[in-house]
Design an enzyme around this catalytic site. Structure first.
Site, PDB file in Angstrom:
ATOM      1  N   PRO A   1       0.791  -1.227   0.000  1.00  0.00           N
ATOM      2  CA  PRO A   1       0.000   0.000   0.000  1.00  0.00           C
ATOM      3  C   PRO A   1       0.829   1.287   0.000  1.00  0.00           C
ATOM      4  CG  PRO A   1      -0.109  -1.077   2.143  1.00  0.00           C
ATOM      5  CD  PRO A   1       0.542  -2.053   1.196  1.00  0.00           C
ATOM      6  N   ASN A   2       0.339   2.209  -0.782  1.00  0.00           N
ATOM      7  CA  ASN A   2       0.881   3.580  -0.904  1.00  0.00           C
ATOM      8  C   ASN A   2       2.200   3.646  -1.678  1.00  0.00           C
ATOM      9  OD1 ASN A   2      -1.248   4.842   0.656  1.00  0.00           O
ATOM     10  ND2 ASN A   2      -0.361   3.770   2.398  1.00  0.00           N
TER      11      ASN A   2
ATOM     12  N   ARG B   1       5.109  10.777  -2.795  1.00  0.00           N
ATOM     13  CA  ARG B   1       4.803  10.580  -1.380  1.00  0.00           C
ATOM     14  C   ARG B   1       6.033  10.873  -0.512  1.00  0.00           C
ATOM     15  NH1 ARG B   1       4.629   4.586   1.335  1.00  0.00           N
ATOM     16  NH2 ARG B   1       3.892   5.249   3.369  1.00  0.00           N
TER      17      ARG B   1
ATOM     18  N   ASN C   1       7.974  -5.620  -0.393  1.00  0.00           N
ATOM     19  CA  ASN C   1       7.819  -4.439   0.463  1.00  0.00           C
ATOM     20  C   ASN C   1       6.328  -4.322   0.728  1.00  0.00           C
ATOM     21  OD1 ASN C   1       7.649  -2.027   1.756  1.00  0.00           O
ATOM     22  ND2 ASN C   1       8.940  -0.876   0.320  1.00  0.00           N
TER      23      ASN C   1
ATOM     24  N   ALA D   1       2.863  -0.644   5.028  1.00  0.00           N
ATOM     25  CA  ALA D   1       2.300  -0.640   6.378  1.00  0.00           C
ATOM     26  C   ALA D   1       1.757  -2.008   6.794  1.00  0.00           C
ATOM     27  CB  ALA D   1       1.203   0.412   6.462  1.00  0.00           C
TER      28      ALA D   1
ATOM     29  N   ARG E   1      12.424   4.948  12.877  1.00  0.00           N
ATOM     30  CA  ARG E   1      11.142   5.666  12.812  1.00  0.00           C
ATOM     31  C   ARG E   1      10.242   5.246  13.994  1.00  0.00           C
ATOM     32  NH1 ARG E   1       8.977   5.181   6.846  1.00  0.00           N
ATOM     33  NH2 ARG E   1       7.663   6.902   7.571  1.00  0.00           N
TER      34      ARG E   1
HETATM   35  C1  DQA Z   1       7.968   1.168   4.103  1.00  0.00           C
HETATM   36  C2  DQA Z   1       7.987   1.429   5.613  1.00  0.00           C
HETATM   37  C3  DQA Z   1       6.611   1.224   6.197  1.00  0.00           C
HETATM   38  O1  DQA Z   1       6.636   1.462   7.599  1.00  0.00           O
HETATM   39  C4  DQA Z   1       5.635   2.199   5.564  1.00  0.00           C
HETATM   40  O2  DQA Z   1       4.334   1.974   6.071  1.00  0.00           O
HETATM   41  C5  DQA Z   1       5.645   2.142   4.090  1.00  0.00           C
HETATM   42  C6  DQA Z   1       6.929   2.017   3.402  1.00  0.00           C
HETATM   43  C7  DQA Z   1       9.342   1.486   3.451  1.00  0.00           C
HETATM   44  O3  DQA Z   1       9.533   1.058   2.309  1.00  0.00           O
HETATM   45  O4  DQA Z   1      10.179   2.164   4.054  1.00  0.00           O
HETATM   46  O5  DQA Z   1       4.619   2.288   3.429  1.00  0.00           O
HETATM   47  O6  DQA Z   1       7.702  -0.207   3.877  1.00  0.00           O
END
Ligand code: DQA
Length: 138
Positions: free
Chosen positions: A9-10, A17, A71, A74, A104
């Protein structure tokens, strides 16, 4: 050798982003660089924002491909289902994060994937995908 990169996701928003964390390059453009760098590999790329679709893709490729670079974004920190899928398939999985998740927020320090991964790479930016591919080469 058949390898697939699965982004969760994202990660379709890479380039737009939070560029201070994830950089300003789109994944599509970086994937072209990888294809040029590793022309002898059968390299594919899949992205989904939907947990069940990521699980379906792991099932689809997980008894046939030589390696998976995952990857899960989240979902890494929340998804027992993706963790179980990684455990249930035969193809080795490298868990990857672009950012250094351990520098983080606390919730990013937990992974439901790592225990069943071949290895984990984090904090190397997009270059981590290149390193993950190299980890599958002899
Ligand atoms: C991520 C790290 C995750 O915590 C985050 O939610 C992401 C990206 C990274 O590639 O650093 O969406 O997987």
């Amino acid at each position: 050798m058949k390898l697939i990169i699965i982004n969760g996701p994202n990660l379709n928003l890479l380039g737009k982003r939070e560029p201070e964390i994830y950089g300003s390059k789109t994944f599509e453009s970086y994937f072209e660089d990888l294809q040029s760098k590793f022309p002898s590999l059968e390299l594919s790329y899949y992205q989904s924002n939907i947990e069940g679709e990521i699980i379906d893709k792991l099932h689809e490729v997980g008894f046939d491909y030589d390696g998976i670079i995952l990857n899960a974004g989240a979902y890494t920190h929340t998804s027992v289902g993706i963790g179980d899928a990684v455990k249930g398939i035969e193809t080795p999985v490298v868990e990857l994060h672009i950012s250094n998740v351990h520098s983080r927020e606390e919730f990013r320090h937990t992974s439901y994937i790592a225990a069943n991964a071949k290895g984990v790479l984090f904090g190397f930016g997009l270059k981590g995908y290149d390193l993950a591919i190299q980890s599958f080469l002899n």
